[in-house]
Design an enzyme around this catalytic site. Structure first.
Site, mmCIF file in Angstrom:
data_model
loop_
_atom_site.group_PDB
_atom_site.id
_atom_site.type_symbol
_atom_site.label_atom_id
_atom_site.label_comp_id
_atom_site.label_asym_id
_atom_site.label_seq_id
_atom_site.Cartn_x
_atom_site.Cartn_y
_atom_site.Cartn_z
ATOM 1 C CB SER A 355 28.598 59.943 -8.631
ATOM 2 O OG SER A 355 28.833 60.818 -9.686
ATOM 3 C CD GLU A 397 23.346 51.350 -14.874
ATOM 4 O OE1 GLU A 397 23.447 52.436 -14.803
ATOM 5 O OE2 GLU A 397 23.208 50.790 -16.237
ATOM 6 C CG HIS A 459 19.022 60.865 -12.687
ATOM 7 N ND1 HIS A 459 18.522 60.825 -14.026
ATOM 8 C CD2 HIS A 459 20.594 60.685 -12.661
ATOM 9 C CE1 HIS A 459 19.551 60.585 -14.860
ATOM 10 N NE2 HIS A 459 20.697 60.399 -14.289
#
Length: 649
Positions: A355, A397, A459
C-alpha cells in the site's frame, strides 16, 4: 533512581562499555541509552566522572536555564547523550533501532578477519519503561530479529511515581521477555557489582538473543526515610534527608559535591582505555581499507553523513502527458531510484509495503539468516539476512517510529518508516523526539486524505496534518504530483532533520511546469500565473488538490477572471524564505485567496488573508474516494465558485 542504579551503572561503565570520552562520536563505540530518562543525573554523573566534556559546574546547575544538564537527556545538547529520552519506552525502543543499524553495517562491511563494526547497545530501563506499550512492540521485534547485541539492565525497584508497582504491574516480566525470544537473568541484589558484571558477561555471550537483566534495586538507596518509597521518585531528598543518607552510606564528607580523588582517578581511566580502544580500531580500519578500499571509502562516507556525488543520477522524471499516478506510487519509484546510488537507505513499513509502495526492490530483507528465506510470502527479494535493506516492522507503528529514530541516531544509515497518515498518531511521539534531536529520519505516510474512500472515517485523516505541522523542526511535505514527490525526497536526503511525506492513494495528473517559478525546496511557489494581466485571486493548494486549482484557473479564465495558482507543499519551508520571496508568491496586497486542502482548516488562516478556506472540519465517509471528495466540495467547480464569490461575481 540514580542512587539505586549506581552499582549496576558502575559495573557497566567501568568494566564493559567501549567508549572514548575524548571522542563521543567514534563510529565503533558501544551505545548507552538511559531509557529511564527521569534519572538523568545518573548519566550526567557518569559522563563527568569518565571524562566527557561536562564540567562539574554544569552538574551544579542541574535543570537550570541554559545548563548542559536538563531534566531529561537531550541528544545534541550534552556530549555523550546518544538519544533524547524522557517519554518512557522511547529509549528502550531507540536501542532496538541502534542494534538494527549495527547489524546492517556489520553485515555489509565486515569481511573475514576484518570486523570493523562490532559494538553493543546497552540501556538502563525501569518499571515505567516496561509498562509502556511501545516497549512491548519493540521487544517483540528485537526478539524476532535475534538482535544479540542488545544488553538491557532493568532497574527493578518496584516503585513508580504514584506508588508501588504492585498496584498496577504484577506480571512476570522475565517470562514475557522469554516469550519474545530474549535471554533473561535475575540479579537479586543490585548492589552486588560482581553479580551484575557476571550477568552482563553472560548476556554478551548470547549472540542470537537480546538480553534483559532484571536487577532488584532500591530507589533512593541509603536514604533512611525515603528508600523504597515513591517520595524518592520525583522529588529531591531535602537537606535533612540528604545529610542522613550520606551518614547512612558512610560518606566521608557532607560537602554537596564531594568527589574523592581516588574515585575520580578510577573513573577517568576511561580516557586512556577509550583512546587505546579507538587507536586499535583505527589500525584495524587501516588494514581493512588497504584490502577493501572501495568498501572502506563508502563506510567513511556514510558514517560521515555524506551522499555520493551522483546520488540523484537515477531519479525518475515525468512529463505532463504521462499517465496520472498516485504520489505514493511516485514515491516508490523515487526511493528505488535513490537506492541505486545511495547505499545506506534502509527501512520499511508497518506491514504495508503493497500500500505504501516503499519496498526497495531486490535489495533484500533484513532478517535473521537462519529463519524463513527469500521464498517467504511478502519477501521483497534479494539477500535474506542482516544486509537486507527492507525491515519488516510488522504492525508496530509505535516501535517502528522509535526504532527509525535509533537508526538515525546510531549513524551510518538513512532510515525510513511508512504507514497510513491517519496512523501518524501512533508514531507522533517519536516524530516529536526526532525533531527535538534533529535526526535525519524519513517518515512516509500515504493515504493522505478523505480520498482514501471505502475504508471510511477511521482511515481518513482530518486533523493529522495540522498537528504534524505544529511540531517545531519537522518538515512536512505534501507533494502535488510525481515531480514534487521527487523534489521532496531530493530535499530530504540533504536535510539535517526529520522529513515527513504525506502522499496520495489516488492518481493525480502530472502538472505542467512550463511557467513555474520555484519548487518544493521553497515551500511554496507560483505554479501557473494569471494570463493577460495581474492576478485578481490566488488559488493555493497542497497535494492532489493543486490539480483542482489548475482546473479552476482554466474555468476562471473562461469566465474572464485572472487567477494565480500556488502550490504550497510545505508551510515550514515557505516560512523559512525571506520576505522578498514570500511577497513574490503571495503579495500582501492581493488578499483575495482560496486555499484548498482535504484536511482540517486549522492553520490556513495564516495564508488565506481575506479569502476562503476549502477544507474539512468533520470526519469523512465510506464511499469511493472520488465520490467522497465530490460530496465534501473538493471539485474544480467548487473552487471556481468560491473564487468568483470572493470577487463578487
Amino acid at each position: 533512581m540514580p542512587m539505586g542504579a549506581a552499582a549496576m551503572a558502575y559495573a557497566l561503565w567501568t568494566r564493559f562499555l567501549k567508549h572514548n570520552p575524548a571522542n563521543p562520536s567514534w563510529a565503533d563505540r558501544d551505545r548507552f541509552v538511559l531509557s529511564a530518562g527521569h534519572g538523568s543525573m545518573l548519566l550526567y554523573s557518569l559522563l563527568h566522572l569518565t571524562g566527557y566534556d561536562l564540567p562539574l559546574a554544569e552538574l551544579k546547575r542541574f535543570r537550570q536555564w541554559g545548563s548542559k544538564t536538563p531534566g531529561h537527556p537531550e541528544r545534541g545538547h550534552t556530549k555523550g547523550v546518544e538519544v533524547a529520552t524522557g517519554p518512557l519506552g522511547q529509549g528502550f525502543s531507540n536501542g532496538v533501532g541502534m542494534a538494527i543499524a549495527e547489524a546492517w553495517l556489520a553485515a555489509r562491511y565486515n569481511k573475514p578477519g576484518h570486523a570493523v563494526v562490532d559494538h553493543f547497545v546497552y540501556s538502563i530501563c525501569g518499571d515505567g519503561d516496561l509498562m509502556e506499550g511501545i516497549t512491548h512492540e519493540a521487544a517483540s521485534l528485537a526478539g524476532h530479529l535475534q538482535l544479540g547485541k542488545i544488553v538491557y539492565l532493568y532497574d527493578q525497584n518496584m516503585i513508580s511515581l504514584a506508588g508501588a508497582t504492585n498496584m498496577c504491574f504484577t506480571e512476570d516480566v522475565a517470562k514475557r521477555f522469554q516469550a519474545y525470544g530474549w535471554h533473561t537473568r535475575h540479579v537479586v541484589d543490585g548492589n552486588d557489582v560482581e553479580e551484575v558484571a557476571s550477568a552482563i558477561a553472560e548476556a554478551k555471550g548470547e549472540v542470537n538473543k537480546p538480553s534483559l537483566i532484571l536487577v532488584r534495586t532500591h530507589i533512593g538507596y541509603g536514604s533512611p526515610k525515603k528508600q523504597d518509597t515513591f517520595g524518592a521518585h520525583g522529588n529531591p531528598l531535602g537537606e535533612e534527608e540528604l545529610l542522613a543518607a550520606k551518614k547512612a552510606l558512610g560518606w566521608p564528607s557532607t560537602e554537596k559535591f564531594f568527589l574523592p580523588e581516588t574515585a575520580v582517578a578510577h573513573f577517568r581511566e576511561a580516557l586512556g582505555t577509550g583512546a587505546k580502544a579507538e587507536d586499535a580500531w583505527d589500525a584495524k580500519f587501516a588494514a581493512y581499507a588497504k584490502e577493501f578500499p572501495k568498501e572502506a571509502a563508502e563506510f567513511k562516507q556514510i558514517t560521515g553523513g555524506k551522499l555520493p556525488e551522483d546520488w540523484a543520477a537515477d531519479l525518475p522524471k515525468w512529463k505532463p502527458s504521462d499517465k496520472a499516478i498516485a504520489t505514493r506510487a511516485a514515491g516508490g519509484e523515487v526511493m528505488n531510484g535513490l537506492a541505486k546510488r545511495i547505499p545506506n537507505l534502509v527501512g520499511g513499513s508497518a506491514d504495508l509495503n503493497p500500500s505504501t509502495n516503499t519496498a526497495l526492490k531486490g535489495l533484500g530483507d533484513f532478517q535473521p539468516s537462519e529463519t524463513g528465506g527469500p521464498g517467504t510470502a511478502g519477501a521483497v527479494g534479494g539477500v535474506w539476512g542482516y544486509a537486507g535493506h527492507n525491515v519488516a516492522f510488522g504492525v508496530r507503528e509505535h516501535a517502528m517510529g522509535a526504532a527509525v529514530n535509533g537508526m538515525a541516531a546510531h549513524g551510518g544509515v538513512l532510515p525510513f518508516s511508512a504507514t497510513f497518515l491517519v496512523f501518524s498518531d501512533y508514531v507522533k511521539p517519536s516524530i516529536r523526539l526526532a525533531a527535538l534531536s534533529k535526526l535525519r529520519a524519513f517518515y512516509v505516510f500515504t493515504h493522505d486524505s478523505i480520498a482514501v474512500g471505502e475504508d471510511g472515517p477511521t482511515h481518513e485523516p482530518i486533523e493529522q496534518l495540522a498537528g504534524l505541522r505544529a511540531i517545531p523542526g519537522l518538515t512536512v511535505i505534501r507533494p502535488a504530483d510525481a515531480t514534487e514527490t521527487a523534489e521532496a525526497w531530493s530535499f530530504a536526503v540533504q536535510h539535517e532533520g526529520p522529513t515527513l511525506f504525506a502522499l496520495s492513494r489516488q492518481n493525480t495528473p502530472h502538472l505542467d511546469r512550463a511557467a513555474a517559478k520555484g519548487g518544493v525546496a521553497k515551500g511554496a511557489y507560483v505554479l501557473a500565473d494569471a494570463e493577460g494581466g495581474a492576478p485578481e485571486v490566488i488559488l493555493i493548494g497542497t497535494g492532489t488538490e493543486v490539480a483542482l486549482c489548475v482546473a479552476a484557473q482554466a474555468q476562471l479564465k473562461a469566465a474572464g477572471t485572472r487567477a494565480r495558482v500556488v502550490s504550497m507543499p510545505s508551510w515550514s519551508l515557505f516560512e523559512a524564505q525571506d520576505a522578498a520571496y514570500q511577497e513574490s508568491v503571495l503579495p500582501a496586497a492581493l488578499r483575495k485567496r482560496v486555499t484548498v486542502e482535504a484536511g482540517c482548516s486549522q492553520g490556513w488562516h495564516k495564508w488565506v488573508a481575506d479569502g476562503t478556506i476549502i477544507g474539512i472540519d468533520h470526519f469523512g465517509a465510506s464511499a469511493p474516494g472520488a465520490e467522497v471528495l465530490k460530496n465534501f466540495g473538493f471539485t474544480a467547480e467548487h473552487v471556481t465558485s468560491a473564487a468568483l464569490k470572493l470577487l463578487g461575481r
